[in-house]
Design a protein around this motif. Structure first.
Motif, PDB file in Angstrom:
ATOM      1  N   ALA A  18     -29.677  -6.263  25.449  1.00  0.00           N
ATOM      2  CA  ALA A  18     -28.702  -6.142  24.361  1.00  0.00           C
ATOM      3  C   ALA A  18     -29.089  -7.094  23.235  1.00  0.00           C
ATOM      4  O   ALA A  18     -29.395  -8.263  23.480  1.00  0.00           O
ATOM      5  CB  ALA A  18     -27.300  -6.470  24.860  1.00  0.00           C
ATOM      6  N   PRO A  19     -29.095  -6.637  21.986  1.00  0.00           N
ATOM      7  CA  PRO A  19     -29.461  -7.526  20.873  1.00  0.00           C
ATOM      8  C   PRO A  19     -28.421  -8.614  20.668  1.00  0.00           C
ATOM      9  O   PRO A  19     -27.236  -8.434  20.979  1.00  0.00           O
ATOM     10  CB  PRO A  19     -29.537  -6.580  19.674  1.00  0.00           C
ATOM     11  N   ALA A  20     -28.883  -9.718  20.131  1.00  0.00           N
ATOM     12  CA  ALA A  20     -27.989 -10.861  19.933  1.00  0.00           C
ATOM     13  C   ALA A  20     -26.781 -10.496  19.090  1.00  0.00           C
ATOM     14  O   ALA A  20     -25.671 -10.994  19.326  1.00  0.00           O
ATOM     15  CB  ALA A  20     -28.768 -12.016  19.294  1.00  0.00           C
ATOM     16  N   ASP A  21     -26.958  -9.621  18.113  1.00  0.00           N
ATOM     17  CA  ASP A  21     -25.845  -9.260  17.227  1.00  0.00           C
ATOM     18  C   ASP A  21     -24.701  -8.582  17.972  1.00  0.00           C
ATOM     19  O   ASP A  21     -23.552  -8.603  17.505  1.00  0.00           O
ATOM     20  CB  ASP A  21     -26.336  -8.326  16.113  1.00  0.00           C
ATOM     21  N   ASP A  22     -24.996  -7.973  19.122  1.00  0.00           N
ATOM     22  CA  ASP A  22     -23.950  -7.282  19.886  1.00  0.00           C
ATOM     23  C   ASP A  22     -23.233  -8.206  20.868  1.00  0.00           C
ATOM     24  O   ASP A  22     -22.181  -7.836  21.413  1.00  0.00           O
ATOM     25  CB  ASP A  22     -24.542  -6.107  20.674  1.00  0.00           C
ATOM     26  N   LEU A  23     -23.775  -9.387  21.104  1.00  0.00           N
ATOM     27  CA  LEU A  23     -23.210 -10.250  22.146  1.00  0.00           C
ATOM     28  C   LEU A  23     -21.759 -10.669  21.878  1.00  0.00           C
ATOM     29  O   LEU A  23     -20.953 -10.669  22.814  1.00  0.00           O
ATOM     30  CB  LEU A  23     -24.089 -11.481  22.343  1.00  0.00           C
ATOM     31  N   PRO A  24     -21.369 -11.043  20.655  1.00  0.00           N
ATOM     32  CA  PRO A  24     -19.966 -11.434  20.454  1.00  0.00           C
ATOM     33  C   PRO A  24     -18.989 -10.323  20.827  1.00  0.00           C
ATOM     34  O   PRO A  24     -17.971 -10.570  21.490  1.00  0.00           O
ATOM     35  CB  PRO A  24     -19.904 -11.770  18.969  1.00  0.00           C
ATOM     36  N   ARG A  25     -19.287  -9.103  20.426  1.00  0.00           N
ATOM     37  CA  ARG A  25     -18.406  -7.980  20.751  1.00  0.00           C
ATOM     38  C   ARG A  25     -18.389  -7.717  22.250  1.00  0.00           C
ATOM     39  O   ARG A  25     -17.335  -7.443  22.842  1.00  0.00           O
ATOM     40  CB  ARG A  25     -18.876  -6.741  19.990  1.00  0.00           C
ATOM     41  N   LEU A  26     -19.550  -7.817  22.885  1.00  0.00           N
ATOM     42  CA  LEU A  26     -19.613  -7.600  24.336  1.00  0.00           C
ATOM     43  C   LEU A  26     -18.855  -8.693  25.079  1.00  0.00           C
ATOM     44  O   LEU A  26     -18.070  -8.408  25.981  1.00  0.00           O
ATOM     45  CB  LEU A  26     -21.066  -7.564  24.785  1.00  0.00           C
ATOM     46  N   GLY A  65     -15.404  -5.622  41.318  1.00  0.00           N
ATOM     47  CA  GLY A  65     -15.681  -6.882  41.995  1.00  0.00           C
ATOM     48  C   GLY A  65     -16.889  -7.641  41.495  1.00  0.00           C
ATOM     49  O   GLY A  65     -17.140  -8.762  41.950  1.00  0.00           O
ATOM     50  N   ALA A  66     -17.672  -7.049  40.572  1.00  0.00           N
ATOM     51  CA  ALA A  66     -18.812  -7.775  40.018  1.00  0.00           C
ATOM     52  C   ALA A  66     -18.315  -9.027  39.309  1.00  0.00           C
ATOM     53  O   ALA A  66     -17.336  -8.986  38.565  1.00  0.00           O
ATOM     54  CB  ALA A  66     -19.596  -6.889  39.060  1.00  0.00           C
ATOM     55  N   GLU A  67     -19.009 -10.139  39.504  1.00  0.00           N
ATOM     56  CA  GLU A  67     -18.579 -11.412  38.932  1.00  0.00           C
ATOM     57  C   GLU A  67     -19.317 -11.765  37.647  1.00  0.00           C
ATOM     58  O   GLU A  67     -19.024 -12.789  37.016  1.00  0.00           O
ATOM     59  CB  GLU A  67     -18.768 -12.530  39.954  1.00  0.00           C
ATOM     60  N   CYS A  68     -20.274 -10.935  37.262  1.00  0.00           N
ATOM     61  CA  CYS A  68     -21.036 -11.132  36.036  1.00  0.00           C
ATOM     62  C   CYS A  68     -21.566  -9.761  35.647  1.00  0.00           C
ATOM     63  O   CYS A  68     -21.766  -8.904  36.508  1.00  0.00           O
ATOM     64  CB  CYS A  68     -22.195 -12.108  36.289  1.00  0.00           C
ATOM     65  N   VAL A  69     -21.763  -9.525  34.351  1.00  0.00           N
ATOM     66  CA  VAL A  69     -22.391  -8.273  33.909  1.00  0.00           C
ATOM     67  C   VAL A  69     -23.578  -8.611  33.023  1.00  0.00           C
ATOM     68  O   VAL A  69     -23.571  -9.596  32.293  1.00  0.00           O
ATOM     69  CB  VAL A  69     -21.412  -7.335  33.181  1.00  0.00           C
ATOM     70  N   TYR A  70     -24.583  -7.744  33.091  1.00  0.00           N
ATOM     71  CA  TYR A  70     -25.867  -8.019  32.457  1.00  0.00           C
ATOM     72  C   TYR A  70     -26.315  -6.813  31.637  1.00  0.00           C
ATOM     73  O   TYR A  70     -27.037  -5.951  32.137  1.00  0.00           O
ATOM     74  CB  TYR A  70     -26.874  -8.338  33.562  1.00  0.00           C
ATOM     75  N   PRO A  71     -25.903  -6.729  30.378  1.00  0.00           N
ATOM     76  CA  PRO A  71     -26.386  -5.654  29.515  1.00  0.00           C
ATOM     77  C   PRO A  71     -27.808  -5.972  29.055  1.00  0.00           C
ATOM     78  O   PRO A  71     -28.031  -6.511  27.966  1.00  0.00           O
ATOM     79  CB  PRO A  71     -25.386  -5.661  28.359  1.00  0.00           C
ATOM     80  N   ALA A  82     -16.456 -10.549  24.069  1.00  0.00           N
ATOM     81  CA  ALA A  82     -15.010 -10.461  23.828  1.00  0.00           C
ATOM     82  C   ALA A  82     -14.366  -9.375  24.677  1.00  0.00           C
ATOM     83  O   ALA A  82     -13.183  -9.460  25.008  1.00  0.00           O
ATOM     84  CB  ALA A  82     -14.741 -10.206  22.346  1.00  0.00           C
ATOM     85  N   GLY A  83     -15.147  -8.346  25.034  1.00  0.00           N
ATOM     86  CA  GLY A  83     -14.573  -7.223  25.763  1.00  0.00           C
ATOM     87  C   GLY A  83     -14.858  -7.208  27.247  1.00  0.00           C
ATOM     88  O   GLY A  83     -14.411  -6.300  27.949  1.00  0.00           O
ATOM     89  N   VAL A  84     -15.586  -8.202  27.725  1.00  0.00           N
ATOM     90  CA  VAL A  84     -15.951  -8.250  29.138  1.00  0.00           C
ATOM     91  C   VAL A  84     -15.132  -9.334  29.837  1.00  0.00           C
ATOM     92  O   VAL A  84     -15.101 -10.474  29.374  1.00  0.00           O
ATOM     93  CB  VAL A  84     -17.455  -8.533  29.303  1.00  0.00           C
ATOM     94  N   PRO A  85     -14.470  -9.015  30.955  1.00  0.00           N
ATOM     95  CA  PRO A  85     -13.589  -9.994  31.604  1.00  0.00           C
ATOM     96  C   PRO A  85     -14.301 -10.972  32.542  1.00  0.00           C
ATOM     97  O   PRO A  85     -13.650 -11.791  33.174  1.00  0.00           O
ATOM     98  CB  PRO A  85     -12.621  -9.105  32.393  1.00  0.00           C
ATOM     99  N   VAL A  86     -15.618 -10.873  32.649  1.00  0.00           N
ATOM    100  CA  VAL A  86     -16.389 -11.771  33.510  1.00  0.00           C
ATOM    101  C   VAL A  86     -17.534 -12.344  32.687  1.00  0.00           C
ATOM    102  O   VAL A  86     -17.811 -11.877  31.579  1.00  0.00           O
ATOM    103  CB  VAL A  86     -16.941 -11.016  34.748  1.00  0.00           C
ATOM    104  N   THR A 131     -21.308   0.403  26.882  1.00  0.00           N
ATOM    105  CA  THR A 131     -21.584  -0.773  27.709  1.00  0.00           C
ATOM    106  C   THR A 131     -20.296  -1.416  28.186  1.00  0.00           C
ATOM    107  O   THR A 131     -20.166  -1.791  29.354  1.00  0.00           O
ATOM    108  CB  THR A 131     -22.420  -1.790  26.913  1.00  0.00           C
ATOM    109  N   LEU A 132     -19.330  -1.536  27.290  1.00  0.00           N
ATOM    110  CA  LEU A 132     -18.050  -2.144  27.653  1.00  0.00           C
ATOM    111  C   LEU A 132     -17.304  -1.304  28.688  1.00  0.00           C
ATOM    112  O   LEU A 132     -16.655  -1.847  29.589  1.00  0.00           O
ATOM    113  CB  LEU A 132     -17.188  -2.349  26.406  1.00  0.00           C
ATOM    114  N   THR A 133     -17.384  -0.001  28.564  1.00  0.00           N
ATOM    115  CA  THR A 133     -16.732   0.874  29.546  1.00  0.00           C
ATOM    116  C   THR A 133     -17.314   0.638  30.932  1.00  0.00           C
ATOM    117  O   THR A 133     -16.588   0.462  31.921  1.00  0.00           O
ATOM    118  CB  THR A 133     -16.899   2.346  29.154  1.00  0.00           C
ATOM    119  N   ARG A 134     -18.641   0.639  30.996  1.00  0.00           N
ATOM    120  CA  ARG A 134     -19.298   0.410  32.278  1.00  0.00           C
ATOM    121  C   ARG A 134     -19.007  -0.998  32.800  1.00  0.00           C
ATOM    122  O   ARG A 134     -18.692  -1.185  33.981  1.00  0.00           O
ATOM    123  CB  ARG A 134     -20.808   0.626  32.134  1.00  0.00           C
ATOM    124  N   ALA A 135     -19.101  -1.983  31.927  1.00  0.00           N
ATOM    125  CA  ALA A 135     -18.865  -3.367  32.352  1.00  0.00           C
ATOM    126  C   ALA A 135     -17.454  -3.545  32.894  1.00  0.00           C
ATOM    127  O   ALA A 135     -17.242  -4.254  33.885  1.00  0.00           O
ATOM    128  CB  ALA A 135     -19.110  -4.309  31.182  1.00  0.00           C
TER     129      ALA A 135
END
Length: 245
Positions: free
Chosen positions: A182-190, A173-179, A192-196, A162-166
């Motif tokens: 995604a379970p709540a437990d994965d959100l902190p890691r996502l 140029g995407a201004e937001c990403v929408y996994p 932290a690794g997503v620049p938008v 997910t992080l690779t794709r994001a």
């Protein structure tokens, strides 16, 4: 700030962790008016909810009908409206952008799977880059990442994929990403690794859900077709009461 796109873009930034942007999903003009009257600063249509209102199965709405439905929603309210346009209906980027603008949308969701199959991430990034270039700042592009919806090769770290794709989509140029889902437990890691800003799924059954998702890293909360489904349930209950009255 009177530019609806600028207003919508600004809503995604500078928010406290416990106050993410909550975007309810209208499926028609009447529901859009209800959400605006309730005080929401912007809306985001769900393709599945709009499809149901139009009598189609999810993913089966003809492009012309979807854009017409979005246009009716945007005309019914004064707040910015972003549109879920699935994978873009195979339209060339420039045409896709113009049809969104003609419908009055300030943004869009574009997903990276078709018929349950993930698209090549670099090809999807190239398409997103073309969409963003054609939009030239006139649309806020939210790149949906479908890694949690589709089968991945055994042993794949879904968060890393997910992080690779994001990362590729944000660089395009995407201004937001929408996994999506995604379970709540994965959100902190996502987050932290997503620049938008990160879009997460909320639930109307838990009023405190949005705050918790925000504290886990989500900047934006949407509900997919859940609000339309709850409205349908309410109509079903009403119908039962009328029959037994």
């Amino acid at each position: 700030m009177n530019d609806p796109v600028a207003v919508f873009r600004a809503l995604h930034h500078g928010r406290p962790a416990d106050d993410p942007l909550v975007l309810p999903g209208p499926w028609d003009a009447a529901s859009a008016r209800v959400f605006e009257e309730a005080g929401f600063p912007a809306l985001a249509t769900p393709s599945a909810g709009v499809a149901a209102a139009l009598g189609h199965a999810d993913g089966q709405t003809p492009a012309a009908e979807m854009f017409a439905a979005v246009a009716r929603i945007t005309a019914a309210v004064s707040v910015p409206v972003s549109a879920d346009i699935e994978a873009g209906y195979g339209l060339p980027p420039a045409e896709l952008v113009e049809r969104l603008l003609e419908a009055g949308a300030v943004g869009c969701n574009l997903e990276d799977s078709v018929d349950g199959t993930l698209l090549d991430p670099r090809e999807q990034a190239d398409r997103l880059a073309e969409v963003c270039a054609a939009a030239d700042g006139r649309l806020f592009v939210n790149a949906r990442v479908d890694t949690y919806l589709t089968a991945l090769p055994e042993g794949t770290d879904v968060v890393e994929e997910t992080l690779t794709r994001a990362g590729l989509y944000a660089a395009a140029g995407a201004e937001c990403v929408y996994p999506i889902t995604a379970p709540a437990d994965d959100l902190p890691r996502l987050a932290a690794g997503v620049p938008v800003p990160l879009n997460a799924n909320g639930t109307p059954d838990d009023p405190a859900c949005a705050r918790r998702l925000g504290e886990l890293g989500a900047a934006r909360i949407t509900f997919g077709p859940l609000l339309q489904l709850r409205a349908t349930d309410a109509v079903r209950d009403l119908a039962k009461r009328l029959l037994t009255a």
